[in-house]
Design a protein around this motif. Structure first.
Motif, short mmCIF file in Angstrom:
data_model
loop_
_atom_site.label_atom_id
_atom_site.label_comp_id
_atom_site.label_asym_id
_atom_site.label_seq_id
_atom_site.Cartn_x
_atom_site.Cartn_y
_atom_site.Cartn_z
N ARG A 105 0.84 -1.19 0.00
CA ARG A 105 0.00 0.00 0.00
C ARG A 105 0.88 1.24 0.00
N LYS A 106 0.37 2.30 -0.63
CA LYS A 106 1.12 3.54 -0.70
C LYS A 106 1.29 4.12 0.69
N MET A 107 2.53 4.55 0.99
CA MET A 107 2.82 5.14 2.30
C MET A 107 2.28 6.57 2.36
N ARG A 108 1.61 6.89 3.44
CA ARG A 108 1.11 8.24 3.61
C ARG A 108 2.29 9.21 3.75
N ARG A 109 2.11 10.41 3.22
CA ARG A 109 3.21 11.37 3.19
C ARG A 109 3.70 11.72 4.60
N GLY A 110 2.76 11.85 5.54
CA GLY A 110 3.16 12.16 6.90
C GLY A 110 4.06 11.08 7.50
N VAL A 111 3.75 9.83 7.18
CA VAL A 111 4.57 8.71 7.66
C VAL A 111 5.96 8.78 7.05
N LEU A 112 6.02 9.06 5.74
CA LEU A 112 7.31 9.17 5.05
C LEU A 112 8.17 10.27 5.66
N MET A 113 7.57 11.44 5.92
CA MET A 113 8.32 12.55 6.50
C MET A 113 8.85 12.18 7.89
N THR A 114 8.06 11.45 8.66
CA THR A 114 8.49 11.01 10.00
C THR A 114 9.68 10.06 9.89
N LEU A 115 9.62 9.14 8.93
CA LEU A 115 10.71 8.18 8.73
C LEU A 115 12.00 8.89 8.31
N LEU A 116 11.88 9.91 7.46
CA LEU A 116 13.06 10.66 7.03
C LEU A 116 13.67 11.41 8.21
N LEU A 226 27.94 27.13 -0.66
CA LEU A 226 26.80 26.69 -1.47
C LEU A 226 26.63 25.18 -1.35
N VAL A 227 25.40 24.75 -1.08
CA VAL A 227 25.11 23.32 -0.88
C VAL A 227 23.79 22.97 -1.56
N LEU A 228 23.51 21.67 -1.57
CA LEU A 228 22.18 21.17 -1.89
C LEU A 228 21.58 20.68 -0.57
N ALA A 229 20.39 21.14 -0.24
CA ALA A 229 19.77 20.75 1.02
C ALA A 229 18.33 20.31 0.77
N LEU A 230 17.91 19.32 1.53
CA LEU A 230 16.54 18.81 1.41
C LEU A 230 15.58 19.83 2.01
N TYR A 231 14.67 20.32 1.17
CA TYR A 231 13.72 21.32 1.67
C TYR A 231 12.77 20.65 2.67
N PRO A 232 12.54 21.28 3.82
CA PRO A 232 11.68 20.67 4.86
C PRO A 232 10.33 20.21 4.33
N GLN A 233 9.93 19.02 4.76
CA GLN A 233 8.64 18.41 4.41
C GLN A 233 8.51 18.09 2.92
N THR A 234 9.67 17.94 2.22
CA THR A 234 9.67 17.50 0.83
C THR A 234 10.73 16.42 0.67
N THR A 235 10.82 15.86 -0.54
CA THR A 235 11.87 14.89 -0.84
C THR A 235 12.75 15.40 -1.98
N CYS A 236 12.85 16.72 -2.10
CA CYS A 236 13.66 17.34 -3.15
C CYS A 236 14.76 18.21 -2.53
N PHE A 237 15.94 18.17 -3.19
CA PHE A 237 17.07 18.99 -2.77
C PHE A 237 17.08 20.28 -3.61
N TYR A 238 17.38 21.39 -2.94
CA TYR A 238 17.47 22.68 -3.62
C TYR A 238 18.76 23.38 -3.19
#
Length: 286
Positions: A105-116, A226-238
């Motif tokens: 089953r697809k993982m809920r986004r809130g669960v994924l953010m908690t795991l990260l 200058l770095v790449l950082a994971l934007y809070p509550q997302t799974t993308c680096f900026y």
């Protein structure tokens, strides 16, 4: 031996090591108390006689040996913890990549953010011996040139988005082909449904240890870097600038993300864990 049996054995060994640590600490307390009392007597008498110097030399020598013994037990315990985590991760990978498993089953986004977040919090702190330099993938220390990420490792991966633009995403390594020098990675936010084949230059391994600002500040990114950082509550680096590096081992970086909606081109400071901050290969501001 099954993974569960091995983990159970390691947990028993870890429990014994924790007991040994407490016993070692209790045994050394008497010597530390003697050091304190000797200094108090010296202050009361207001003199440092040869007797006190000799006595303190012996007490400090014993204290040093006690501390080294306790340190050795703690390092052994840390090795056990690392081995347990490795076995748990291996068990998870077997489950994730097993063809016989039913669709998950697809993982809920809130669960994924908690795991990260948990992954960042439990990243081990590098504790080197005196004079020992932090290894590759400790904090800001890059991987060696011939490093190949293992299956299950988390990486920053540069992929093409739906609109054709390229972006850096948090991904998990599925495999590496030594003939083509390419990785297969899964988008962490797609539970393996979105798989990418990427060259080595499009992959940045994430840190495997946190750097200790108090002992290894050189292993951290510095202010304005200058770095790449994971934007809070997302799974993308900026892209971002370091606003302030961590001051204590448990602290996060404070970063300024590039953001054209602000007058100066940067967002207000946001906290990002060491786990999710990597070097930016592009130096020019977009």
């Amino acid at each position: 031996m099954s993974a569960d049996t091995k983990i159970a054995e390691l947990l028993t060994e870890l429990h014994q090591l924790i007991k040994q640590t407490q016993e070692e600490r209790s045994r050394s307390e008497h010597n530390l108390l003697n050091i304190q009392k000797t200094h108090e007597r010296m202050q009361t008498e207001n003199k440092t006689s040869p007797y006190y110097r000799t006595k303190l030399r012996g007490l400090y020598t014993t204290a040093k040996a006690d501390a080294e013994a306790e340190c050795s037990i703690l390092r052994h315990a840390l090795d056990k913890i690392a081995e347990i985590k490795s076995l748990l991760e291996e068990r998870r990978r077997v489950t994730v990549y097993s063809d016989s498993d039913p669709p998950k089953r697809k993982m809920r986004r809130g669960v994924l953010m908690t795991l990260l977040q948990q992954s960042a919090m439990t990243l081990p702190l590098w504790i080197g011996k005196p004079g020992e330099s932090p290894p590759p993938l400790c904090g800001a220390t890059p991987a060696s040139g011939d490093y190949v990420a293992k299956q299950g490792d988390k990486v920053a991966a540069r992929v093409k988005a739906v609109d054709g633009d390229e972006q850096w995403i948090l991904a998990e390594v599925v495999s590496y082909n030594h003939c083509s020098n390419k990785y297969e990675v899964d988008d962490i936010d797609e539970e393996g449904k979105e798989r990418h084949t990427l060259s080595r230059r499009r992959i940045i391994p994430l840190p495997q240890w946190k750097a200790n600002p108090e002992t290894d500040p050189e292993a951290l990114f510095s202010k304005d870097q200058l770095v790449l950082a994971l934007y809070p509550q997302t799974t993308c680096f900026y892209r971002a600038l370091i606003h302030a590096p961590p001051h204590r081992p448990q602290d996060d970086y404070s970063v300024l993300f590039e953001d054209t909606s602000y007058a100066d081109g940067y967002s207000p400071p946001l906290n990002v864990a060491q786990r999710y901050v990597v070097a930016c290969k592009e130096n020019k501001k977009k």
